[in-house]
Design an enzyme around this catalytic site. Structure first.
Site, PDB file in Angstrom:
ATOM      1  N   MET A  32       1.358  -2.252  11.946  1.00 16.89           N
ATOM      2  CA  MET A  32       0.195  -1.788  12.933  1.00 16.89           C
ATOM      3  C   MET A  32       0.247  -3.085  14.871  1.00 16.89           C
ATOM      4  SD  MET A  32      -2.319   0.475  11.326  1.00 16.89           S
ATOM      5  CE  MET A  32      -3.124  -0.387  10.792  1.00 16.89           C
ATOM      6  N   LEU A  35      -0.585  -9.000  16.080  1.00 16.68           N
ATOM      7  CA  LEU A  35       0.539  -9.627  14.865  1.00 16.68           C
ATOM      8  C   LEU A  35      -0.418 -11.112  14.514  1.00 16.68           C
ATOM      9  CD1 LEU A  35       3.855  -8.588  16.042  1.00 16.68           C
ATOM     10  CD2 LEU A  35       2.941  -8.142  14.804  1.00 16.68           C
ATOM     11  N   GLY A  38       0.338 -14.014   9.200  1.00 19.76           N
ATOM     12  CA  GLY A  38       0.585 -13.189   8.113  1.00 19.76           C
ATOM     13  C   GLY A  38       1.583 -12.156   7.899  1.00 19.76           C
ATOM     14  N   HIS A  39       2.015 -11.718   9.133  1.00 18.91           N
ATOM     15  CA  HIS A  39       3.062 -11.126   9.873  1.00 18.91           C
ATOM     16  C   HIS A  39       4.069 -12.268   9.846  1.00 18.91           C
ATOM     17  CE1 HIS A  39      -0.094  -8.571  11.725  1.00 18.91           C
ATOM     18  NE2 HIS A  39       0.016  -7.364  10.935  1.00 18.91           N
ATOM     19  N   GLY A 149       3.604  -7.549   2.452  1.00 15.41           N
ATOM     20  CA  GLY A 149       3.205  -8.337   2.397  1.00 15.41           C
ATOM     21  C   GLY A 149       2.361  -7.433   1.291  1.00 15.41           C
ATOM     22  N   ASP A 152      -1.681  -6.347   0.807  1.00 18.35           N
ATOM     23  CA  ASP A 152      -1.912  -4.358   0.822  1.00 18.35           C
ATOM     24  C   ASP A 152      -1.071  -4.550  -0.691  1.00 18.35           C
ATOM     25  OD1 ASP A 152      -2.980  -3.936   3.048  1.00 18.35           O
ATOM     26  OD2 ASP A 152      -1.489  -5.434   3.824  1.00 18.35           O
ATOM     27  N   SER A 187      -5.569 -10.805   8.190  1.00 24.08           N
ATOM     28  CA  SER A 187      -5.488  -9.916   8.957  1.00 24.08           C
ATOM     29  C   SER A 187      -6.217  -9.921  10.434  1.00 24.08           C
ATOM     30  CB  SER A 187      -6.563  -9.419   8.089  1.00 24.08           C
ATOM     31  OG  SER A 187      -7.109  -7.606   8.420  1.00 24.08           O
ATOM     32  N   SER A 188      -5.320  -8.921  10.842  1.00 26.31           N
ATOM     33  CA  SER A 188      -5.780  -8.231  12.041  1.00 26.31           C
ATOM     34  C   SER A 188      -8.034  -7.420  12.499  1.00 26.31           C
ATOM     35  CB  SER A 188      -4.954  -7.142  13.016  1.00 26.31           C
ATOM     36  OG  SER A 188      -3.840  -7.548  12.173  1.00 26.31           O
ATOM     37  N   ARG A 189      -8.274  -6.915  11.639  1.00 26.17           N
ATOM     38  CA  ARG A 189      -9.214  -7.279  11.357  1.00 26.17           C
ATOM     39  C   ARG A 189     -10.231  -8.285  11.330  1.00 26.17           C
ATOM     40  NH1 ARG A 189      -7.643  -2.354   8.370  1.00 26.17           N
ATOM     41  NH2 ARG A 189      -8.063  -0.334   9.531  1.00 26.17           N
TER      42      ARG A 189
HETATM   43  P1  AMP Z   1      -0.484  -4.570   9.244  1.00 28.46           P
HETATM   44  O1  AMP Z   1      -0.225  -4.198  10.867  1.00 28.46           O
HETATM   45  O2  AMP Z   1      -1.408  -4.349   8.745  1.00 28.46           O
HETATM   46  O3  AMP Z   1      -0.638  -2.792   8.877  1.00 28.46           O
HETATM   47  O4  AMP Z   1       0.227  -5.208   8.557  1.00 28.46           O
HETATM   48  C1  AMP Z   1       1.836  -4.965   8.452  1.00 28.46           C
HETATM   49  C2  AMP Z   1       2.761  -6.117   7.505  1.00 28.46           C
HETATM   50  O5  AMP Z   1       1.882  -7.140   7.565  1.00 28.46           O
HETATM   51  C3  AMP Z   1       2.161  -5.678   6.256  1.00 28.46           C
HETATM   52  O6  AMP Z   1       3.228  -5.519   4.891  1.00 28.46           O
HETATM   53  C4  AMP Z   1       1.164  -6.350   5.455  1.00 28.46           C
HETATM   54  O7  AMP Z   1       0.713  -6.457   3.967  1.00 28.46           O
HETATM   55  C5  AMP Z   1       1.946  -7.852   6.176  1.00 28.46           C
HETATM   56  N1  AMP Z   1       0.274  -8.756   5.738  1.00 28.46           N
HETATM   57  C6  AMP Z   1      -0.877  -8.323   6.930  1.00 28.46           C
HETATM   58  N2  AMP Z   1      -1.232  -9.508   6.476  1.00 28.46           N
HETATM   59  C7  AMP Z   1      -1.031 -10.204   5.999  1.00 28.46           C
HETATM   60  C8  AMP Z   1      -0.756 -11.684   4.909  1.00 28.46           C
HETATM   61  N3  AMP Z   1      -2.099 -11.994   5.186  1.00 28.46           N
HETATM   62  N4  AMP Z   1      -0.059 -12.491   4.773  1.00 28.46           N
HETATM   63  C9  AMP Z   1       1.137 -12.004   4.537  1.00 28.46           C
HETATM   64  N5  AMP Z   1       1.548 -10.031   4.655  1.00 28.46           N
HETATM   65  C10 AMP Z   1      -0.187  -9.468   4.946  1.00 28.46           C
END
Ligand code: AMP
Length: 286
Positions: A32, A35, A38-39, A149, A152, A187-189
Site C-alpha cells: 500500500m 515503503l 520491511g517492504h 510479510g 501480517d 510499519s507505515s502506521r
Molecule cells: P502494506 O503496505 O502494509 O500492505 O504491506 C505490504 C507487504 O509488506 C505485506 O505483505 C506486509 O506483510 C509486508 N510487511 C509490512 N511490514 C513488514 C515488516 N516489518 N517486515 C516484513 N514485511 C512487512
C-alpha cells in the site's frame, strides 16, 4: 537504477507481455506504499528470486473498515518509486482506485474461517477486501511468485488458502518480519506515533516474547500463556490491548492446548494508532 512507473492496466499489459515473451520470470510485491525497510525485505527477496520485479502500490479502499484510516494513510509516491528503483525493482504499478474498480464491484473472494478470527473479528470485510484485490493483482500481473510479510500472518494465511483452494497458479513466498532494535515491527502506521507512544509500541513484541518464553518453558495451557503475555499491557496509559491469542498457524483458529507450533498474534491501540504483530512459537521438545 530507475523503475518504470505505470498507472494504467493496458500499459502494464503491453510491458509485461514483452517480458513474458522474453522468457523472464515475474515477481510481484503487493503493497500500500509508504515503503519502509520491511517492504524492502520483500523487494530484495523478489529481486533475488525472479527476473522482473513489479511492486504494486495501491491503497485499497475496500479493505478499510474506517474511512478516516483510509484517508490518513500516507501516499508518498515519488519517494516510493525511488525506493523501489534503489532496491532493483523494474516496475512500480500504482493504479488509481478507478483503474482497479471502474464500476461497482460485484464479485468478491471470501476465505471462510481463516479470515474470521483475530483482525477479522474487529475489522469487518477487511480480509474480503484484501483477498479480492490480491486476486485482481494476480490476474493483472500474472506473476510466477508473489511476496508477503509474516508481519501480517493472518493476511498471508488468507492469501495462501485462497490461492490453494482456487488453484491460483502463483507461488506464495513468506518473508520474515523486519523489526526495529527494540522489537517493534516496521510499519507505515509507526509514522503516526509520537515519541512517548513510540516507546510504548514496543510492548507488543515484549508481550509476544513473554508468550514465546512461557511456551518454550513447557506451558501447554493456551489460556495461561495468554494471561501471562497480556499482563505486559497492564498499567500503561494510552495503550489498549485489542486481542492477544494463540492460534493454529494455518486455520488461524484459537487453540486450548499447545501441542505443536502455534502462532501468537496480538493487536493493540497506542493512542489512535492500531498496531499488530505476531510470532510463530514452538513448544519444548519434551
Ligand atoms: P502494506 O503496505 O502494509 O500492505 O504491506 C505490504 C507487504 O509488506 C505485506 O505483505 C506486509 O506483510 C509486508 N510487511 C509490512 N511490514 C513488514 C515488516 N516489518 N517486515 C516484513 N514485511 C512487512
Amino acid at each position: 537504477m530507475t523503475a518504470r512507473l505505470i498507472q494504467a492496466i493496458h500499459e502494464l499489459d503491453g510491458v509485461l507481455d514483452s517480458i513474458r515473451k522474453a522468457g523472464r520470470s515475474i515477481g510481484l510485491v503487493p503493497t500500500m506504499g509508504a515503503l519502509h525497510a520491511g517492504h524492502g525485505r520483500l523487494i530484495d527477496a523478489a529481486v533475488r528470486e525472479t527476473e522482473c520485479v513489479v511492486v504494486s502500490i495501491f491503497v485499497n479502499p475496500i479493505q478499510f473498515d474506517q474511512r478516516s484510516d483510509f484517508e490518513r494513510y500516507p501516499r508518498p509516491l515519488e519517494a516510493d518509486v525511488a525506493f523501489c528503483a534503489a532496491r532493483g525493482a523494474e516496475i512500480v504499478f500504482a493504479p488509481s482506485a478507478d483503474e482497479i474498480y471502474p464500476r461497482a464491484q460485484r464479485a468478491f473472494v471470501d476465505v471462510e474461517v481463516v479470515s474470521e478470527g483475530l483482525c477479522g473479528a474487529f475489522r469487518p470485510g477487511h480480509f474480503r477486501g484484501v483477498a479480492t484485490v490480491v486476486l485482481k493483482l494476480f490476474n493483472i500481473v500474472r506473476p510466477a511468485r508473489a511476496y508477503f510479510g509474516e508481519k501480517d500472518a493472518q493476511q498471508l494465511a488468507v492469501i495462501r488458502r485462497m490461492s490453494e483452494d482456487l488453484n491460483v497458479p502463483v507461488e506464495i513466498v513468506e518473508v520474515p518480519t523486519l523489526r526495529e532494535p527494540d522489537g517493534l515491527a516496521f510499519s507505515s502506521r509507526n509514522n503516526h506515533l509520537n515519541a512517548a507512544q513510540r516507546v510504548k509500541a514496543a510492548l507488543l513484541y515484549r508481550a509476544l516474547q513473554t508468550a514465546a518464553r512461557t511456551i518454550a518453558d513447557g506451558e501447554k495451557d493456551a489460556r495461561a500463556v495468554v494471561r501471562e503475555a497480556s499482563a505486559i499491557f497492564n498499567g500503561w496509559e494510552d495503550v489498549r490491548l485489542e486481542y492477544l491469542e494463540i492460534v493454529d498457524p494455518d486455520e488461524m483458529q484459537p487453540l486450548n492446548r499447545i501441542d505443536g507450533p502455534v502462532r501468537v498474534a496480538c493487536a493493540a491501540w497506542v493512542g489512535s494508532t492500531r498496531l499488530i504483530d505476531n510470532i510463530l512459537c514452538k513448544p519444548s521438545a519434551s
